[in-house]
Each structure stands twice: as C-alpha cells, then as structure tokens.
Motif scaffolding. Structure first.
Motif, short mmCIF file in Angstrom:
data_model
loop_
_atom_site.label_atom_id
_atom_site.label_comp_id
_atom_site.label_asym_id
_atom_site.label_seq_id
_atom_site.Cartn_x
_atom_site.Cartn_y
_atom_site.Cartn_z
N PHE A 117 0.83 -1.21 0.00
CA PHE A 117 0.00 0.00 0.00
C PHE A 117 0.87 1.26 0.00
N LEU A 118 1.85 1.31 0.90
CA LEU A 118 2.66 2.53 1.03
C LEU A 118 3.44 2.83 -0.25
N CYS A 119 4.05 1.79 -0.83
CA CYS A 119 4.85 2.02 -2.05
C CYS A 119 3.93 2.35 -3.23
N CYS A 120 2.78 1.69 -3.32
CA CYS A 120 1.82 2.03 -4.38
C CYS A 120 1.35 3.48 -4.23
N ARG A 121 1.05 3.87 -2.99
CA ARG A 121 0.56 5.23 -2.78
C ARG A 121 1.62 6.26 -3.17
N GLU A 122 2.86 5.99 -2.78
CA GLU A 122 3.94 6.92 -3.13
C GLU A 122 4.10 7.02 -4.64
N ALA A 123 4.00 5.87 -5.32
CA ALA A 123 4.11 5.88 -6.78
C ALA A 123 2.93 6.62 -7.39
N ALA A 124 1.74 6.39 -6.88
CA ALA A 124 0.54 7.04 -7.42
C ALA A 124 0.64 8.56 -7.29
N PHE A 129 2.22 11.00 -16.29
CA PHE A 129 1.65 10.13 -17.31
C PHE A 129 2.65 9.04 -17.68
N GLY A 130 2.23 7.81 -17.64
CA GLY A 130 3.11 6.69 -17.95
C GLY A 130 3.62 6.04 -16.68
N GLY A 131 4.41 5.00 -16.85
CA GLY A 131 4.92 4.28 -15.69
C GLY A 131 4.11 3.02 -15.42
N ALA A 132 4.66 2.16 -14.62
CA ALA A 132 3.98 0.90 -14.34
C ALA A 132 4.42 0.33 -12.99
N ILE A 133 3.50 -0.43 -12.41
CA ILE A 133 3.74 -1.07 -11.11
C ILE A 133 3.43 -2.56 -11.26
N VAL A 134 4.28 -3.40 -10.68
CA VAL A 134 3.97 -4.83 -10.57
C VAL A 134 4.05 -5.22 -9.10
N THR A 163 -4.24 -4.26 -6.16
CA THR A 163 -3.80 -4.16 -7.56
C THR A 163 -4.96 -3.80 -8.47
N LYS A 164 -6.07 -4.49 -8.31
CA LYS A 164 -7.25 -4.24 -9.16
C LYS A 164 -7.75 -2.81 -8.98
N GLY A 165 -7.87 -2.39 -7.72
CA GLY A 165 -8.44 -1.07 -7.45
C GLY A 165 -7.55 0.05 -7.97
N LEU A 166 -6.27 -0.05 -7.67
CA LEU A 166 -5.35 1.03 -8.09
C LEU A 166 -5.22 1.05 -9.61
N ALA A 167 -5.26 -0.13 -10.23
CA ALA A 167 -5.16 -0.17 -11.70
C ALA A 167 -6.29 0.65 -12.32
N THR A 168 -7.48 0.53 -11.78
CA THR A 168 -8.62 1.28 -12.33
C THR A 168 -8.47 2.77 -12.05
N GLU A 169 -8.01 3.09 -10.83
CA GLU A 169 -7.84 4.51 -10.49
C GLU A 169 -6.81 5.20 -11.38
#
Ligand code: NAP
Length: 243
Positions: A117-124, A129-134, A163-169
């Motif tokens: 969550f923390l790393c996804c939030r920081e990336a978000a 525009f662009g970039g990717a998370i796995v 993953t699903k939720g952030l992908a849509t956001e």
C-alpha cells in the motif's frame, strides 16, 4: 525520460533476479533491502559489472517515513522513479490458523500489505503520465495455504484487491498496475517457513512436475512493466507451472 525502477526486497530471491534483469534491459535500478546489506551490494556489483546502473538502498518498506525517504533517495541518485516492483513478502513457520496469534497475523499484514500500500501510494502520487507497477502476489491467495500459512495467503488476497483497485484509479493517467502470482519457486523463503526442501517435496506433484526458478518469475515481471504489455492493467499473471 530514462526508466528508473525500485525493486523492493531485492537482496535475494525473486527480487534479486528481477533487479538484474531490469538493469540488463536498461533501467536504473534501486536494489532495496531491509537487513542483508552485503547481499544487496553483491546484486549491485553484478549489475555494474555488466555496465548497468544500480544502487543498494536500505529501507523497511512497511514504514511510511522510510518509503518516502526511499523514493526521495532514488530520485536524487538515479532520477525520478518511473517503475515499481513491490516484491517484499514474508511468511512464518508453517502452522494451522488456530495456532496463529494476533502478533504474527499483524506482522504478516504489515510486511506484505502495508508495504505494498505505502509504495503504491507513493508511486501514485509521484508518477506522471506513464509508468507501471507490478505487485507480487502468490497462488496462495487462491489456494488459501491451509495448514501452512493462511495469514500469508490472506495478505496476498489483499495485494490482489489493491492491484485491481489502483489499476482502475490510475488507468486514465496511463499508469498500469498488475500483479504476478508465483507458485512454488526456489528461494530461501521456504526455509523461513520451516521447510527448506518444500519446493523439492511438492514440485514433482505439480502439472509441470517441477518448481520454478526466480528468473522465470522475473521474466513475467519485466514483461508486465514493459511497453509490450501496453494494454494490460489490473491483471494477475500466474507463474505457477499449471498449478
Ligand atoms: P525472499 O527470498 O524471502 O526475499 C524476500 C526479500 O524481501 C529479501 O530481500 C528481504 O530483504 C526483503 N524484505 C523483507 N521484508 C522487508 C521490508 N520490510 N522492507 C524491505 N525489504 C524487506 O522472497 P522470495 O521467495 O524471493 O519472494 C519474493 C516475493 O514473491 C514475495 O512477495 C513472496 O511472497 C512472493 N512469492 C514467492 C514464492 C516462492 O515460492 N518463493 C511463491 C509465491 C509468491 P532482507 O533479507 O534484506 O531483509
């Protein structure tokens, strides 16, 4: 803009393989680790010996301030972070759910879910525009890991929902978010669960009759990060030998 990736938990196992592969593909790579400084430095040395760019940076990614510091440090050392692999995951000694105490459950959630969550939030917050998370899930999310580590399985279920939720956001701003879900892979995580030989025991019973290698997972992660997967987001890619 040059590609810069943070691979969390890259001092060994799948994270180390992924860091080396992404460096060979031209990414500047942050080899994040929590405790194994020498192993993380060995990954960096292997990358630089091949002409790649990498730094080893210590941070407990389940801690909010350390995650912010990590992203800042990487930006200063390698340039703005453009890609992220949330690879960190822990499990503890095999046991039934009935024997799992709250302290252990909380530690697993903190290490596996809060870190993601923390790393996804920081990336978000930082990715333009662009970039990717796995994110790294596990087939345990689907199987439940009974009599072994239901707590770990539940944490990976949370990683898949995240993953699903952030992908849509983030889809509208061109940031793709996917997960890789490995099966049985030859790493030291199984020793942490109390059974170093677990892959050799179960591997022959799988459809492909063997466990997987870290490089086989790294290849899937690298593909999902790459432009070759430009129309793939919110997907959970199983790398599990047919299990
Ligand atoms: P591993 O060999 O146990 O390596 C885990 C890495 O995570 C280590 O580099 C460790 O660094 C780091 N780490 C742990 N907690 C951390 C924290 N709070 N902050 C920063 N780093 C931390 O694991 P693996 O087997 O390669 O697994 C990688 C991912 O794939 C995990 O998410 C795991 O759940 C998942 N997975 C693995 C398998 C498998 O069979 N191996 C199957 C399904 C899913 P230090 O040693 O420096 O602390």
């Amino acid at each position: 803009m040059s590609k810069v990736v943070i691979v969390t938990g890259a001092s060994r196992g799948i994270g180390a393989s992924t860091a080396k592969l992404l460096a060979a593909q031209g990414y500047g790579v942050c080899v994040n680790y929590r405790e194994r400084k020498e192993q993380a430095q060995a990954v960096v040395d292997a990358i630089t010996a091949q002409g790649g760019r990498a730094v080893a940076l210590q941070a407990d990614v389940s801690d909010e301030s350390e995650v912010v510091r990590l992203f800042d440090d990487v930006s200063h050392r390698l340039g703005p972070v453009t890609h992220l692999v949330n690879n960190v995951g822990v499990l503890f000694t095999q046991s039934r759910l009935a024997d799992v105490d709250v302290e252990r459950f909380t530690r697993v959630m903190q290490a596996n879910v809060t870190s993601c969550f923390l790393c996804c939030r920081e990336a978000a917050r930082r990715f333009s525009f662009g970039g990717a998370i796995v994110n790294l899930s596990s087939v345990a999310a689907r199987l439940g890991a009974p009599f072994e580590y239901v707590d770990y399985a539940a944490s990976k279920g949370a990683v898949e929902s995240l993953t699903k939720g952030l992908a849509t956001e983030l889809a509208g701003q061109g940031v793709r978010v996917n997960a890789v879900s490995p099966g049985l892979i030859y790493t030291d995580i199984h020793a942490d669960g109390g059974e170093p030989g677990r892959v050799d025991r179960i591997g022959p019973m799988l459809p492909m009759k063997r466990g997987g290698q870290p490089d086989e997972v790294a290849n899937a992660i690298a593909w999902l990060l790459s432009d070759e997967a430009s129309y793939v987001t919110g997907s959970i890619l199983e790398v599990a030998g047919g299990r």
